[in-house]
Design an enzyme around this catalytic site. Sequence first.
Site, PDB file in Angstrom:
ATOM      1  N   TYR A 119       0.836  -1.210   0.000  1.00  0.00           N
ATOM      2  CA  TYR A 119       0.000   0.000   0.000  1.00  0.00           C
ATOM      3  C   TYR A 119       0.872   1.262   0.000  1.00  0.00           C
ATOM      4  CZ  TYR A 119      -3.940   2.976   1.535  1.00  0.00           C
ATOM      5  OH  TYR A 119      -4.917   3.936   1.631  1.00  0.00           O
ATOM      6  N   LYS A 121       1.064   4.107  -2.864  1.00  0.00           N
ATOM      7  CA  LYS A 121       0.705   5.501  -2.577  1.00  0.00           C
ATOM      8  C   LYS A 121       1.873   6.453  -2.818  1.00  0.00           C
ATOM      9  CE  LYS A 121      -3.632   4.890  -1.436  1.00  0.00           C
ATOM     10  NZ  LYS A 121      -4.700   5.433  -2.309  1.00  0.00           N
TER      11      LYS A 121
END
Lengths: 78, 251
Positions: free
Chosen positions: B159, B163
């Site tokens: 993640y 990001k």
Amino acid sequence: MATVVERVTKVIVDRLGVDESEVKIEASFRDDLGADSLDVVELVMELEDEFDMEISDDDAEKIGTVGDAVSYIEAKVN
Amino acid sequence: MVKMSRFEGKAAIVTGASRGIGREIALNLANEGAKVVVNYSGSKDKADEVVELIKNAGGEAFAIQADVSNADSVKNMIDETIATFGSIDILVNNAGITRDNLLMRMKEDEWDDVIDINLKGVFLCTKGVTRQMMRQRAGKIVNVASIVGVSGNPGQANYVAAKAGVIGLTKTTAKELATRNINVNAVAPGFITTDMTETLSEDVQKQMLANIPLGKLGSPENVAKTVLFLLSDDAAYITGQTIHVDGGMVM
């Protein structure tokens, strides 16, 4: 009915703001007509509109001169 | 109070708009006059509910299923938007998933799933709308990143990588499209009360609060208001930035 060369020339003159006399068949968009890479992408988009065709990313990458555009379109149209 | 309508008549695509932050962004945009495409992946009922809310308030919206990591699916969504609304003025790349695990335990498919949706999805949707926005000589794109993309976070290698990638992609897209009057920015939410954070234990939540100078979790509305600012003409001279919406957690 305008020829392919005339129609391509008009699109280039409108998009790049160059003089019609500069749009020679061997002229390179980037080296001779002052286009940056994004201008060339947009030019291809406008040629797609003008000739009502889709030009794939792979084919578009091969179009670097006025002549490239004209012969590509002539081959597709015929 | 005068109702603000900064987005009157603008067509907006919000990915992952059936729940959480995406839903809030979609509702706020519609409330200020935008015509909204409510994209969803699996939650059709939830997406329909968002559309109903917008329509009941007198707005325009439709729901469309699209897997943002699939190029054909994205193309279909963009074609439908242009066919229905005639333009694409706004794109909010919000769709995202988590597959948390320690790096040592993370499986390849957990890595791939998160990168595909959270990073490749932003690439595909952005590439897809760019053509239309370049023609229009106008457009606004906001990417929903995350504060962990700046700070890192154990258990979220996939993640965080996605990001952080989105933040880099935001800067590059901003530079490539600036001459065409297209602004591209990102927000980096911190701890926001959504389905994603509700699953965290009370202990973890307490620990989190200790690190937030403003002393509370954020709301989806906090994020949506910042996104709307970046999409508005008030932010006309801002591009390539990532605004932290995190109560001061990462400065």
